[in-house]
Design a protein around this motif. Sequence first.
Motif, PDB file in Angstrom:
ATOM      1  N   TYR A 146       2.601 -71.684  21.392  1.00 22.16           N
ATOM      2  CA  TYR A 146       3.508 -71.051  20.447  1.00 22.16           C
ATOM      3  C   TYR A 146       3.052 -69.624  20.175  1.00 22.16           C
ATOM      4  N   ASP A 205       3.092 -66.685  17.647  1.00 19.02           N
ATOM      5  CA  ASP A 205       3.416 -66.392  16.247  1.00 19.02           C
ATOM      6  C   ASP A 205       4.131 -65.060  16.120  1.00 19.02           C
ATOM      7  N   LYS A 206       3.602 -64.071  16.836  1.00 16.21           N
ATOM      8  CA  LYS A 206       4.182 -62.727  16.724  1.00 16.21           C
ATOM      9  C   LYS A 206       4.108 -62.051  18.075  1.00 16.21           C
ATOM     10  N   LEU A 209      -3.597 -65.941  14.186  1.00 14.49           N
ATOM     11  CA  LEU A 209      -2.254 -65.850  14.771  1.00 14.49           C
ATOM     12  C   LEU A 209      -2.369 -65.655  16.279  1.00 14.49           C
ATOM     13  N   PHE A 241       7.274 -78.394  16.450  1.00 20.14           N
ATOM     14  CA  PHE A 241       6.050 -77.629  16.237  1.00 20.14           C
ATOM     15  C   PHE A 241       6.257 -76.631  15.093  1.00 20.14           C
ATOM     16  N   TYR A 249       4.350 -76.379  11.525  1.00 18.94           N
ATOM     17  CA  TYR A 249       3.647 -75.130  11.281  1.00 18.94           C
ATOM     18  C   TYR A 249       3.991 -74.585   9.897  1.00 18.94           C
ATOM     19  N   LEU A 299       8.467 -66.132   7.809  1.00 15.21           N
ATOM     20  CA  LEU A 299       8.525 -65.542   9.138  1.00 15.21           C
ATOM     21  C   LEU A 299       9.014 -66.547  10.169  1.00 15.21           C
ATOM     22  N   ILE A 300       8.431 -67.734  10.126  1.00 22.43           N
ATOM     23  CA  ILE A 300       8.665 -68.729  11.174  1.00 22.43           C
ATOM     24  C   ILE A 300       9.615 -69.785  10.647  1.00 22.43           C
TER      25      ILE A 300
END
Lengths: 469, 208
Positions: free
Chosen positions: A28, A30-31, A127, B193, B197, B207-208
Motif C-alpha cells: 500500500y 500512503d503518499k 509512511l 486494507f 488502516y 487522507l486515506i
Amino acid sequence: MTTPLTLFDRVWARHVIVPHPQGEDLLYVDKNLVHEGGTFLAFDQMRAEGHKVRKPRQALAVTDHYLPSTNRATAPASIAHPEIRRVVEALDTNAREFGIEHYGVHHPRQGIIHVIGPELGWTQPGLLIACCDSHTATHGALGALPIPIGQSNQLRHVLATQTLWQKKPNTFRISINGALGAHVSAKDVILAIIAHIGIGGAVGHAVEYAGSTIRAMSIEGRMTSCNMSIEAGARIGMSAPDDTTCRYLHGRPLAPSGADWDQALAYWRTLPSHPDARFNRELSLDASDVAPMVSWGTSPEDSSPITGRVPDPASITGSEKRSRVARALDYMKLTPGTPLAGIRIDRVFIGSCTNARIEDLRTAAAVVKGRKAVVPAMVVPGSSTVKRAAEAEGLDKIFLAAGFEWLDASCSMCGGSNGDSLAPGQRSASTTNRNFEGRQGLGALTHIMSPAMAAAAAVTGWLTDVRTL
Amino acid sequence: MQPFTSLTAIAAPLDIAKLDTGMIVPGRFQRLPRRPGYNDYARVFLHDLRFDEQEQPCPRFVLNQPWYHGAGILVTGPDFGCGSSRESAAYATLDFGVRALIGASFGDVYRGNCMQNGVLTIVLPQPVVSGLMAQLQNAPGIAMTVDLPRQIVIAPDGTTHAFDIDATRKERLLKGLDDVGVTLQHLPQIEAFEAQYRTDMPWLKQLI
Ligand code: SF4
C-alpha cells in the motif's frame, strides 16, 4: 515470541496487502509525489486508457526539475525553450485534470520534491512514500519507507491503484559512531561510505543509517546521507525516528496536530529497529576517520579525502576497475598523482536535494562571509520556503556581497534539465549527488562535495580543504 | 505490453562497465514526447556513444557496426543501467529494438523499468557473460536465443545457461499482462486494507 524486527521490516510488513514470499508483495502506498520530468508520459497513458487517479488526496505534484532559476515571476510563459515550457505546463494541466494538488511555478511552497516533503511535514515516519525519482530515499531520513518508482509505467500503476508491486530487499545497517571533525558533514560521511562500498555496494538492500554519529545529526544531515543511498546502489535508505525527528516535525504545516499528533507520536515511537534485530549485512565506520571529501572521477564512488591525490590507474589491481578509472580520468582531464587540493575550477553550484536546505546554506554562508567568489558561483535554495528563511536570516546578503548569484528554488544545475548547465569542458565544484559523465551538461566536469567545501572552492578558485582556509 | 516468449536475434556485445542511465538516455532528451507506435526514443538510445557532436555516427562504436544492425539482444558489462531512475532509459532500449539484456548485474530501477516495458533482463555469472561476450566478438553479427518459458539462454556455440526470474514477473512477461489490470483484481483486498488502516492509524483518516 516474535522475531525482533528492523525499522525497515516493520514498516514494510505494515504495508503488505498481498504477500508473495518468493516474488513481489503488493504494497500500500500512503503518499506519492509527482514531478514534471517525464511524468507526462504516465498521464498521457492513463488518459488514453480512461484510468482515474484512485486516491488523489494521497498524491502531491511539484514542479522542480524544469523550472528556471531566474525570472520566476514571468514563468512559465517566459520559458524560452518550447519543450521545457511544454513539460512545465503539462504537469499543471495533468494535476488539474486528475485532481491532484500541485505546488506549481508560483506556489509559495514550491521547491525540490525531496526538500518540500519533509519541510512541510508531509513526509512522516512509518509512511510508505513512492516518488518517481531515484533520490526518494531522502524521505527515509524521517523514518518513512521511501520507494523510488519509474516515471511512467510504475507511476501510472501507483496513481491508478494506490499500490505497488515490490520485491522485498535485504537489509543493510551502516553504523557510524563517534564525533565528526571540524567542517566534516553528512555529505562527507555519505561520500566516504560510497567510496568504501562502491556504487553497486548496496544493490538489493534497504540501508538503515545508524550509530551515534547519525543520532547526533540534524534531520537535514540525515536527509543528505539518505539522499545518496542510490549512489551506493540502494533504492531505500532510512534512519530511525527519534526525538530529533519528532522535534523537527512538530508544528510543520502538514504534520499531524492536537490529538492526532499524540496518536501519531505513540506510533512513531514503536518503529525503530529492535536492539536484537538482525540485518542481512552490517558495516561499521568510525566518524573520526572521515575527512572532507571530493570526487575526482565520474561516479560518486570515485571520491577521496581532499588531502589525497588523483589516483594512478596503474596502481589499481583488477583490470575492470583499472580501465574504468583510466576512462574516468581521461574524461575528467586529470593527471594521476595530482593533489586534489589545488585543482582549478570554473564554477560553483550550491543547490540540489542533497544540499540546499537551510542548514546547508548556513554552512556555506559561514565560509563565504567576508570573502569574495573568484569564479562564477550560484546558490539555488532547495525550496521557496528555504529561500524565504535564508533571506530572513540575511544569508542572501552574504552570498550576494561575495558575488554569488542568489536564485529561485529548482533542481537547476544538478541535472541541467532547466537549461542551467556547464559548458563542455567546464569544471565545477558542486554540492549535488552525481558526477556522471554529462550530468551537468555535455562534456561537463563535475566534482561533488559538501556545501562548506564548495564555498571554499568558490573563494579560492580551486578545490580547497575548507579546514585550511 | 508486448508478450515475451522466446527470442532468437542478433546479439551485440556492449563491453562497458557501469554504463549508467544518463548515458543510455542523456538528460537533454528526457523531455522528448513518445508517441505510441513511433519508437521516438530509438534515436536517443546511447546517443552520446553512438553519435559525435555533429550528430554523425561514431564508426568505432559497436552498435554502429553494420553487422549489429537490428540487434535484439545486448550482452552488457556489469551494472548496466545504474544511476538515475529515468524510465526513458527502458523506453529507449525497447524503441531501439532490444528485447533482452544479459549481464552480470543491472541497476535495480532500470531493471524494474525494463521488465515493466517487456524488456527481459537476465543476470548470469560474470564468467558466463564474459564467455558470451567473447563468442559474439569472435563472430560479429551472430544470433543467439533467449527462451523465457524454459529460462535458458542458448549461446551461439549451442551451450545453454539457465537463469532465474521471479515467477510473477515471468508470467506477466509471457502473457504481456498489464500491471494495473492484475492489481485491480485485488481491489477488495486493497479496500479492506484501507478500512483497517483508518482504524489503526486514525490520524491518517482524513487522507486515506
Ligand atoms: S535536485 Fe537533482 S537529484 Fe535532486 S531531484 Fe532534482 S535533479 Fe534529481
